[in-house]
Design a protein around this motif. Structure first.
Motif, PDB file in Angstrom:
ATOM      1  N   HIS A  93      36.395  20.255  33.260  1.00 26.62           N
ATOM      2  CA  HIS A  93      35.436  21.354  33.380  1.00 26.62           C
ATOM      3  C   HIS A  93      35.621  22.087  34.716  1.00 26.62           C
ATOM      4  O   HIS A  93      35.623  23.328  34.756  1.00 26.62           O
ATOM      5  N   LEU A  94      35.769  21.315  35.788  1.00 25.42           N
ATOM      6  CA  LEU A  94      35.966  21.939  37.107  1.00 25.42           C
ATOM      7  C   LEU A  94      37.259  22.758  37.152  1.00 25.42           C
ATOM      8  O   LEU A  94      37.285  23.866  37.718  1.00 25.42           O
ATOM      9  N   ARG A  95      38.328  22.230  36.577  1.00 25.89           N
ATOM     10  CA  ARG A  95      39.594  22.977  36.530  1.00 25.89           C
ATOM     11  C   ARG A  95      39.431  24.274  35.742  1.00 25.89           C
ATOM     12  O   ARG A  95      39.897  25.340  36.165  1.00 25.89           O
ATOM     13  N   GLU A  96      38.760  24.192  34.584  1.00 24.88           N
ATOM     14  CA  GLU A  96      38.545  25.391  33.763  1.00 24.88           C
ATOM     15  C   GLU A  96      37.698  26.408  34.520  1.00 24.88           C
ATOM     16  O   GLU A  96      37.980  27.610  34.457  1.00 24.88           O
ATOM     17  N   GLN A  97      36.675  25.952  35.222  1.00 24.75           N
ATOM     18  CA  GLN A  97      35.841  26.869  36.002  1.00 24.75           C
ATOM     19  C   GLN A  97      36.651  27.516  37.122  1.00 24.75           C
ATOM     20  O   GLN A  97      36.471  28.704  37.413  1.00 24.75           O
ATOM     21  N   GLY A  98      37.542  26.742  37.729  1.00 24.90           N
ATOM     22  CA  GLY A  98      38.401  27.304  38.775  1.00 24.90           C
ATOM     23  C   GLY A  98      39.302  28.400  38.229  1.00 24.90           C
ATOM     24  O   GLY A  98      39.471  29.456  38.856  1.00 24.90           O
ATOM     25  N   VAL A 139      39.263  32.409  39.251  1.00 24.45           N
ATOM     26  CA  VAL A 139      40.470  33.126  39.696  1.00 24.45           C
ATOM     27  C   VAL A 139      40.675  34.369  38.840  1.00 24.45           C
ATOM     28  O   VAL A 139      40.978  35.461  39.368  1.00 24.45           O
ATOM     29  N   LYS A 140      40.498  34.251  37.532  1.00 27.86           N
ATOM     30  CA  LYS A 140      40.648  35.404  36.645  1.00 27.86           C
ATOM     31  C   LYS A 140      39.631  36.490  36.982  1.00 27.86           C
ATOM     32  O   LYS A 140      39.970  37.684  37.030  1.00 27.86           O
ATOM     33  N   GLU A 141      38.377  36.093  37.202  1.00 27.79           N
ATOM     34  CA  GLU A 141      37.343  37.067  37.562  1.00 27.79           C
ATOM     35  C   GLU A 141      37.670  37.747  38.887  1.00 27.79           C
ATOM     36  O   GLU A 141      37.487  38.959  39.040  1.00 27.79           O
ATOM     37  N   GLY A 142      38.170  36.954  39.834  1.00 28.74           N
ATOM     38  CA  GLY A 142      38.559  37.534  41.122  1.00 28.74           C
ATOM     39  C   GLY A 142      39.704  38.533  40.965  1.00 28.74           C
ATOM     40  O   GLY A 142      39.708  39.593  41.604  1.00 28.74           O
ATOM     41  N   LEU A 182      38.337  41.716  39.419  1.00 25.49           N
ATOM     42  CA  LEU A 182      37.564  42.458  40.417  1.00 25.49           C
ATOM     43  C   LEU A 182      38.494  43.163  41.406  1.00 25.49           C
ATOM     44  O   LEU A 182      38.267  44.339  41.759  1.00 25.49           O
ATOM     45  N   ALA A 183      39.552  42.490  41.819  1.00 26.89           N
ATOM     46  CA  ALA A 183      40.509  43.103  42.736  1.00 26.89           C
ATOM     47  C   ALA A 183      41.218  44.280  42.077  1.00 26.89           C
ATOM     48  O   ALA A 183      41.446  45.326  42.713  1.00 26.89           O
ATOM     49  N   ALA A 184      41.547  44.126  40.791  1.00 25.52           N
ATOM     50  CA  ALA A 184      42.223  45.211  40.081  1.00 25.52           C
ATOM     51  C   ALA A 184      41.306  46.418  39.965  1.00 25.52           C
ATOM     52  O   ALA A 184      41.738  47.574  40.159  1.00 25.52           O
ATOM     53  N   VAL A 185      40.014  46.175  39.653  1.00 27.55           N
ATOM     54  CA  VAL A 185      39.061  47.279  39.541  1.00 27.55           C
ATOM     55  C   VAL A 185      38.906  47.975  40.890  1.00 27.55           C
ATOM     56  O   VAL A 185      38.903  49.213  40.980  1.00 27.55           O
ATOM     57  N   ARG A 186      38.801  47.243  41.952  1.00 27.87           N
ATOM     58  CA  ARG A 186      38.670  47.829  43.293  1.00 27.87           C
ATOM     59  C   ARG A 186      39.909  48.649  43.650  1.00 27.87           C
ATOM     60  O   ARG A 186      39.808  49.716  44.242  1.00 27.87           O
ATOM     61  N   TYR A 187      41.057  48.119  43.278  1.00 30.64           N
ATOM     62  CA  TYR A 187      42.287  48.842  43.580  1.00 30.64           C
ATOM     63  C   TYR A 187      42.322  50.175  42.842  1.00 30.64           C
ATOM     64  O   TYR A 187      42.624  51.215  43.425  1.00 30.64           O
ATOM     65  N   VAL A 188      41.971  50.114  41.544  1.00 36.40           N
ATOM     66  CA  VAL A 188      42.013  51.347  40.747  1.00 36.40           C
ATOM     67  C   VAL A 188      41.011  52.361  41.285  1.00 36.40           C
ATOM     68  O   VAL A 188      41.333  53.529  41.481  1.00 36.40           O
ATOM     69  N   PHE A 189      39.770  51.938  41.537  1.00 35.92           N
ATOM     70  CA  PHE A 189      38.771  52.884  42.056  1.00 35.92           C
ATOM     71  C   PHE A 189      39.121  53.342  43.457  1.00 35.92           C
ATOM     72  O   PHE A 189      38.900  54.495  43.815  1.00 35.92           O
ATOM     73  N   GLY A 190      39.680  52.485  44.254  1.00 35.11           N
ATOM     74  CA  GLY A 190      40.081  52.879  45.610  1.00 35.11           C
ATOM     75  C   GLY A 190      41.217  53.884  45.566  1.00 35.11           C
ATOM     76  O   GLY A 190      41.251  54.843  46.351  1.00 35.11           O
ATOM     77  N   ARG A 191      42.157  53.731  44.690  1.00 41.29           N
ATOM     78  CA  ARG A 191      43.275  54.650  44.561  1.00 41.29           C
ATOM     79  C   ARG A 191      42.786  56.011  44.078  1.00 41.29           C
ATOM     80  O   ARG A 191      43.193  57.059  44.574  1.00 41.29           O
ATOM     81  N   ASP A 192      41.849  55.992  43.095  1.00 43.24           N
ATOM     82  CA  ASP A 192      41.296  57.247  42.591  1.00 43.24           C
ATOM     83  C   ASP A 192      40.506  57.963  43.680  1.00 43.24           C
ATOM     84  O   ASP A 192      40.544  59.191  43.790  1.00 43.24           O
ATOM     85  N   ALA A 193      39.782  57.212  44.477  1.00 43.46           N
ATOM     86  CA  ALA A 193      38.994  57.818  45.561  1.00 43.46           C
ATOM     87  C   ALA A 193      39.917  58.420  46.606  1.00 43.46           C
ATOM     88  O   ALA A 193      39.667  59.535  47.115  1.00 43.46           O
ATOM     89  N   ASP A 194      41.023  57.782  46.921  1.00 44.06           N
ATOM     90  CA  ASP A 194      41.979  58.326  47.884  1.00 44.06           C
ATOM     91  C   ASP A 194      42.627  59.598  47.342  1.00 44.06           C
ATOM     92  O   ASP A 194      42.835  60.570  48.074  1.00 44.06           O
ATOM     93  N   ALA A 195      42.947  59.608  46.053  1.00 52.18           N
ATOM     94  CA  ALA A 195      43.540  60.794  45.447  1.00 52.18           C
ATOM     95  C   ALA A 195      42.548  61.938  45.464  1.00 52.18           C
ATOM     96  O   ALA A 195      42.934  63.107  45.682  1.00 52.18           O
ATOM     97  N   GLU A 196      41.312  61.679  45.245  1.00 49.85           N
ATOM     98  CA  GLU A 196      40.270  62.695  45.265  1.00 49.85           C
ATOM     99  C   GLU A 196      40.149  63.303  46.651  1.00 49.85           C
ATOM    100  O   GLU A 196      39.954  64.502  46.812  1.00 49.85           O
TER     101      GLU A 196
END
Length: 158
Positions: A125-130, A134-137, A140-154
């Motif tokens: 269970h602990l391994r699966e939660q880990g 990691v997947k959620e992280g 989240l990093a991918a979403v931040r990157y995409v929105f950050g890139r769009d904001a820089d382009a704007e």
């Protein structure tokens, strides 16, 4: 949100712990009976020694009272019979104790099997939660990157 760990055999584990506790109580009671029987046997042994001393003391006076000697002998044989009965009871109780310890050992083994299974499932269970964290992280990093890139382009267009 992390999923909560639930052990499917929790009820069975609880039952096995109760069985083990019951067997421990049975073994403890048997040990108490053995201790009482040994103590009783020691008391009888002391009484035999005292009676033998009393017989010796009564015979040092010169004249021997046959009735008293017979009473001493009768009481001494009664005490010896009590010792023999205590010895037989001890053998019986020790044999039962051996059987009950085997049952207790089996109960402990069954409980440990389920506890080991629970521990393995908890680690999985602990391994699966880990992995999920990691997947959620990563998402989240991918979403931040995409929105950050769009904001820089704007900002560059203005």
């Amino acid at each position: 949100m992390p999923r909560r760990f639930k052990f499917r055999f929790a009820t069975m584990l609880k039952i096995r712990r109760q069985r083990e506790d019951e067997q421990k109580r049975i073994v403890a009671e048997r040990l108490r009976q053995i201790r009482q029987t040994r103590d009783h046997r020691l008391v009888l042994q002391r009484q035999i020694e005292d009676e033998v001393d009393a017989i010796r003391h009564s015979q040092t006076g010169g004249a021997i009272d046959i009735q008293q000697v017979m009473r001493h002998r009768h009481w001494l044989s009664h005490l010896h019979k009590g010792v023999l009965e205590a010895d037989a009871r001890l053998r019986f109780l020790e044999a039962r104790l051996a059987q009950e310890r085997v049952v207790l050992a089996e109960a402990v083994k069954q409980r440990k099997i389920l506890e080991k299974l629970k521990e393995r499932q908890w680690q999985r269970h602990l391994r699966e939660q880990g992995v999920l964290e990691v997947k959620e992280g990563d998402e989240l990093a991918a979403v931040r990157y995409v929105f950050g890139r769009d904001a820089d382009a704007e900002l560059l267009r203005t």
